[in-house]
Motif scaffolding. Sequence first.
Motif, short mmCIF file in Angstrom:
data_model
loop_
_atom_site.label_atom_id
_atom_site.label_comp_id
_atom_site.label_asym_id
_atom_site.label_seq_id
_atom_site.Cartn_x
_atom_site.Cartn_y
_atom_site.Cartn_z
N GLY A 168 0.83 -1.20 0.00
CA GLY A 168 0.00 0.00 0.00
C GLY A 168 0.86 1.23 0.00
O GLY A 168 2.08 1.16 0.19
N SER A 179 -1.23 4.84 4.86
CA SER A 179 -2.54 4.26 4.54
C SER A 179 -3.09 3.41 5.68
O SER A 179 -4.09 2.73 5.51
CB SER A 179 -2.45 3.40 3.27
OG SER A 179 -2.23 4.21 2.14
N LYS A 201 5.43 -2.90 2.05
CA LYS A 201 4.52 -2.04 1.28
C LYS A 201 4.81 -1.86 -0.21
O LYS A 201 3.90 -1.62 -1.00
CB LYS A 201 4.40 -0.64 1.91
CG LYS A 201 3.78 -0.65 3.28
CD LYS A 201 3.22 0.68 3.68
CE LYS A 201 4.23 1.64 4.23
NZ LYS A 201 4.87 1.16 5.46
N THR A 233 -5.70 0.31 1.12
CA THR A 233 -5.88 1.65 0.56
C THR A 233 -6.60 2.53 1.57
O THR A 233 -7.27 2.04 2.47
CB THR A 233 -6.69 1.65 -0.77
OG1 THR A 233 -7.98 1.09 -0.53
CG2 THR A 233 -5.97 0.88 -1.86
N ASN A 261 -1.41 3.99 -6.30
CA ASN A 261 -2.48 3.00 -6.19
C ASN A 261 -2.69 2.25 -7.50
O ASN A 261 -2.97 1.06 -7.50
CB ASN A 261 -3.79 3.65 -5.73
CG ASN A 261 -3.78 3.89 -4.23
OD1 ASN A 261 -3.51 2.98 -3.44
ND2 ASN A 261 -4.03 5.11 -3.82
#
Length: 339
Positions: free
Chosen positions: A12, A16, A171, A193, A228
């Motif tokens: 992510g 987040s 991550k 997210t 993202n």
Amino acid sequence: MTEKPTYIYIAGRGHSGSTLLTLLLARHPRVVAVGELANLPLQVARDETTKWVGRCSCGERPMDCPMWGDVLRRVEGSTGTDFLANPFSWRISDIGMEEEYRSQAPVRAPWVWFRNRLWRVLRYAQYYAPQWLRPVLGFYRPQRRWGENRSRLAAEIADVNAVDAIVDASKDPLDMLDVYQNATIPVKVILLTRDARGNIWSMIKKIKPGEPRKGPVTRASHDWVKVNRRIWHLARQVPEADCLHVRYEDICRDPESTMRKLFEFLGLEPHDVVGSQADEDGASDQGHTIGGNKIRFTSEKLNISEDFRWRENLTEDDLAIVRDIAGPMSDALGHEIEN
Ligand SMILES: [Zn+2]
């Protein structure tokens, strides 16, 4: 040695909610959190001669920490590695000393920096290439060895901690795919997210009153979309059974059922990780996490509250920019952004 610990990878964007998610997962009695494992060799290498000294969250240098010291010596014993003399001789990721020198890396460690760039470009090319081109691009895949080493490390960590699963909050989506495709143990990926507004506010909160905001808010919004999108694209190569999308807001608003769903996905027994915990050691502690935020592991009931600071801090103009740039991606990920 535990035969097959489950490797839980949190992918992510920064800010987040991975610290909260890690804490909740680690409250399961069969799970241990290790922080950002991709950074372990770097934290071993960072000593009194570097800008930062690499330490475990317990305060000790990795080799002196009761948990990491035990794990690293086991690896040394079975592989012949000498971590203190050459921390990067037994690689588990692309991270090396270029991370220590940051923007000065091209000057201070040009070869290391260049190799890191090359590794990243090559892996992006491999992972983004159409199927027919992959065998050609795959002539050089150092990530295969990293994944094998990472699995051995995970097995030792699980064994030393007497658990069935380890949580790695490194991550980075590229690192995530390296681990998923090359590990020799089962890997489960959690895609985390967070609402663009909350995420963007935590990225730009250092802006002082009176300073221009349009540029930073615009850049942060584009970056939210870019990161993202990259995570989403790379995660498409992980089969659905091994990949679960979790929203930070779902964790905060209904932690019990979100965690129940997660443990089922991870193949772990259900466990109430929000309520107060049986505290077998008689004291809560820092755990032994490496890299990333420090986590305070406590046995008390958790008070989870969603971070809404963006509401007081983002202006109408800021919100209009965020909606304009991040709106479509936000909708696609199921985050509300209208109000
Ligand atoms: Zn420690």
